[in-house]
Design a protein around this motif. Structure first.
Motif, PDB file in Angstrom:
ATOM      1  N   ASP A  74      45.224  57.578  29.179  1.00 56.88           N
ATOM      2  CA  ASP A  74      46.323  58.662  29.256  1.00 56.88           C
ATOM      3  C   ASP A  74      47.484  58.132  30.193  1.00 56.88           C
ATOM      4  N   ASP A  75      47.681  56.786  30.322  1.00 50.49           N
ATOM      5  CA  ASP A  75      48.505  56.525  31.412  1.00 50.49           C
ATOM      6  C   ASP A  75      48.260  56.559  32.949  1.00 50.49           C
ATOM      7  N   LYS A  76      46.913  56.770  33.044  1.00 56.99           N
ATOM      8  CA  LYS A  76      46.575  56.768  34.526  1.00 56.99           C
ATOM      9  C   LYS A  76      45.435  55.586  34.609  1.00 56.99           C
ATOM     10  N   LEU A  77      45.505  55.067  36.036  1.00 55.19           N
ATOM     11  CA  LEU A  77      44.596  53.797  36.291  1.00 55.19           C
ATOM     12  C   LEU A  77      43.338  54.634  36.639  1.00 55.19           C
ATOM     13  N   LYS A  78      42.146  54.201  35.809  1.00 49.81           N
ATOM     14  CA  LYS A  78      40.933  54.706  35.982  1.00 49.81           C
ATOM     15  C   LYS A  78      39.786  53.667  36.307  1.00 49.81           C
ATOM     16  N   TYR A  79      40.073  52.544  35.984  1.00 56.30           N
ATOM     17  CA  TYR A  79      38.846  51.528  36.330  1.00 56.30           C
ATOM     18  C   TYR A  79      39.383  50.233  36.478  1.00 56.30           C
ATOM     19  N   ILE A  80      38.697  49.603  37.247  1.00 56.40           N
ATOM     20  CA  ILE A  80      38.933  48.157  37.546  1.00 56.40           C
ATOM     21  C   ILE A  80      37.805  47.322  37.657  1.00 56.40           C
ATOM     22  N   GLU A  81      37.951  46.286  36.945  1.00 52.79           N
ATOM     23  CA  GLU A  81      36.701  45.024  36.827  1.00 52.79           C
ATOM     24  C   GLU A  81      37.367  43.927  37.494  1.00 52.79           C
ATOM     25  N   ALA A  82      36.753  43.199  38.090  1.00 53.45           N
ATOM     26  CA  ALA A  82      37.132  41.896  38.620  1.00 53.45           C
ATOM     27  C   ALA A  82      35.890  40.814  38.838  1.00 53.45           C
ATOM     28  N   ARG A  83      36.457  39.734  38.442  1.00 55.56           N
ATOM     29  CA  ARG A  83      35.358  38.522  38.217  1.00 55.56           C
ATOM     30  C   ARG A  83      35.942  37.159  38.787  1.00 55.56           C
ATOM     31  N   GLY A  84      34.948  36.495  39.424  1.00 48.19           N
ATOM     32  CA  GLY A  84      35.544  35.156  39.746  1.00 48.19           C
ATOM     33  C   GLY A  84      36.173  35.275  41.221  1.00 48.19           C
ATOM     34  N   ASN A  85      35.479  34.977  42.341  1.00 46.27           N
ATOM     35  CA  ASN A  85      35.772  35.043  43.739  1.00 46.27           C
ATOM     36  C   ASN A  85      36.055  36.534  43.963  1.00 46.27           C
ATOM     37  N   ALA A  86      35.517  37.583  43.148  1.00 48.55           N
ATOM     38  CA  ALA A  86      35.567  38.792  43.352  1.00 48.55           C
ATOM     39  C   ALA A  86      34.862  39.602  44.588  1.00 48.55           C
ATOM     40  N   ARG A  87      33.754  39.228  44.880  1.00 50.57           N
ATOM     41  CA  ARG A  87      32.913  39.862  45.932  1.00 50.57           C
ATOM     42  C   ARG A  87      33.634  39.351  47.330  1.00 50.57           C
ATOM     43  N   LYS A  88      33.803  38.175  47.308  1.00 44.07           N
ATOM     44  CA  LYS A  88      34.288  37.713  48.679  1.00 44.07           C
ATOM     45  C   LYS A  88      35.653  38.165  49.034  1.00 44.07           C
ATOM     46  N   THR A  89      36.501  38.199  48.154  1.00 41.61           N
ATOM     47  CA  THR A  89      37.885  38.794  48.070  1.00 41.61           C
ATOM     48  C   THR A  89      37.951  40.330  48.782  1.00 41.61           C
ATOM     49  N   LEU A  90      37.259  41.042  47.705  1.00 40.80           N
ATOM     50  CA  LEU A  90      37.433  42.408  48.253  1.00 40.80           C
ATOM     51  C   LEU A  90      36.508  42.976  49.288  1.00 40.80           C
ATOM     52  N   THR A  91      35.859  42.261  49.900  1.00 32.47           N
ATOM     53  CA  THR A  91      34.620  42.639  50.983  1.00 32.47           C
ATOM     54  C   THR A  91      35.364  42.001  51.980  1.00 32.47           C
ATOM     55  N   ARG A  92      36.088  41.068  52.043  1.00 36.66           N
ATOM     56  CA  ARG A  92      36.497  40.285  53.425  1.00 36.66           C
ATOM     57  C   ARG A  92      36.711  41.246  54.683  1.00 36.66           C
ATOM     58  N   THR A  93      37.437  42.166  54.434  1.00 31.86           N
ATOM     59  CA  THR A  93      37.787  43.022  55.773  1.00 31.86           C
ATOM     60  C   THR A  93      37.287  44.196  55.803  1.00 31.86           C
ATOM     61  N   ILE A 123      35.707  48.951  40.566  1.00 33.46           N
ATOM     62  CA  ILE A 123      36.377  50.007  41.443  1.00 33.46           C
ATOM     63  C   ILE A 123      36.619  51.360  40.485  1.00 33.46           C
ATOM     64  N   LEU A 124      36.271  52.307  41.147  1.00 31.94           N
ATOM     65  CA  LEU A 124      36.081  53.561  40.006  1.00 31.94           C
ATOM     66  C   LEU A 124      36.684  54.815  40.836  1.00 31.94           C
ATOM     67  N   THR A 125      37.044  55.674  39.684  1.00 37.45           N
ATOM     68  CA  THR A 125      37.242  56.941  40.246  1.00 37.45           C
ATOM     69  C   THR A 125      36.059  57.915  40.467  1.00 37.45           C
ATOM     70  N   GLN A 126      36.035  59.048  40.816  1.00 38.57           N
ATOM     71  CA  GLN A 126      35.062  59.832  40.910  1.00 38.57           C
ATOM     72  C   GLN A 126      34.270  60.151  39.651  1.00 38.57           C
ATOM     73  N   GLU A 127      35.056  60.345  38.434  1.00 38.99           N
ATOM     74  CA  GLU A 127      34.661  60.467  37.138  1.00 38.99           C
ATOM     75  C   GLU A 127      33.980  59.353  36.774  1.00 38.99           C
ATOM     76  N   GLY A 128      34.409  57.988  37.057  1.00 37.30           N
ATOM     77  CA  GLY A 128      33.824  56.980  36.722  1.00 37.30           C
ATOM     78  C   GLY A 128      32.394  56.776  37.198  1.00 37.30           C
ATOM     79  N   MET A 129      32.283  57.074  38.384  1.00 39.19           N
ATOM     80  CA  MET A 129      30.855  57.116  38.916  1.00 39.19           C
ATOM     81  C   MET A 129      30.082  58.067  38.183  1.00 39.19           C
TER      82      MET A 129
END
Length: 288
Positions: A74-93, A123-129
């Motif tokens: 309904d035009d709101k971002l609720k879920y993100i899935e990333a693949r390929g160099n995802a783990r290192k990139t998202l957790t580096r900092t 990456i999820l919303t609380q509802e997605g959890m």
């Protein structure tokens, strides 16, 4: 990073932003992007509109991720899935420590789930959890995906869920109808159940679900089917088509099938009960 949300790595986007806003921000850091609109919504967090923004070679300050899909309800971002160099990139900092849940490393406060062996992140919303969307692998991340689930999926409660069947009988059946399962011993607070099998990827209404099958004295007597609040009307219609009109309705519950099936509305779930337990709940809980 802990004071912000991890999705801000994608050119400062935020969950619940609109497709237009996110598309503009992603166009500045992606090699390519494609919007996929779904004709018949079955995403649990969407009432009537489901869209997926699929991006490749997404640049962040921490590195480049091969593929990312951003799902909008309904035009709101609720879920993100990333693949390929995802783990290192998202957790580096990140400075927080992870928890382990099944095959996932989890940053609970950030609602970030990672699968090391697949180099994938969610990456999820609380509802997605609540609905277990970390266990969903969005097929639209592959642009050649053809949606053939409509002809295979059913609006019926899965027939292999046989209330009153034994643990030995049902365990292999649940495993065969799930993407993966895990079994846990309960803490004794529920006098009716000692064992729970968590099943991920069970199809209902065209979407892979988490169900929690509870066994008392090795007999299946309760099942929770986790859903989204936004799909409540779709589920109500499906239950009515399968069982007829509800026999009891209040602000929290709608009960069907001689007190054996219930739609829960405060915490979105469907409850299935063995007949004896359902009739006990009728008097002890529902006061009928």
């Amino acid at each position: 990073m802990l004071s912000a949300q991890v999705e801000s790595l994608f050119n400062d986007i935020r969950l619940n932003q609109s497709l237009q806003v996110v598309t503009q921000k992603l166009s500045e850091i992606s090699e390519s992007s494609t919007i996929i609109s779904i004709d018949e919504t079955n995403f649990p967090l969407a009432i009537s509109k489901e869209e997926h923004l699929v991006c490749s070679q997404v640049k962040t300050d921490n590195g480049i991720i091969n593929s990312v899909v951003f799902t909008f309800a309904d035009d709101k971002l609720k879920y993100i899935e990333a693949r390929g160099n995802a783990r290192k990139t998202l957790t580096r900092t990140l400075t927080d420590t992870t928890r382990t849940y099944l095959d996932y490393d989890v940053y609970v406060a950030l609602k970030l789930f990672l699968k090391q062996k697949e180099d994938a992140a969610w990456i999820l919303t609380q509802e997605g959890m609540h609905t277990g969307l970390f266990a969903w692998e969005n097929p639209y991340i592959h642009l050649g995906y053809k949606n053939e689930t409509k002809s295979k999926s059913s609006s019926q409660i899965p027939i292999f869920i046989k209330m009153g069947a034994s643990l030995d009988e049902l365990k292999p059946v649940l495993e065969a109808n799930s993407n993966f399962t895990n079994t846990e011993k309960l803490d004794g607070t529920d006098p009716n159940a000692q064992t729970q099998i968590n099943c991920f990827g069970v199809d209902y209404l065209g979407f892979p679900r988490k169900i929690e099958a509870r066994f008392g004295n090795n007999i299946l007597n309760v099942v929770w089917l986790l859903t989204g609040k936004e799909e409540e009307d779709r589920i109500r219609k499906a239950l009515t088509n399968q069982y007829g009109k509800p026999i009891f309705v209040n602000d929290v519950w709608e009960v069907f099938n001689n007190w054996q099936v219930a739609l829960r509305k405060d915490k979105p779930e469907v409850l299935l009960m063995e007949k004896k337990i359902g009739l006990e709940y009728k008097t002890s809980y529902f006061k009928q």
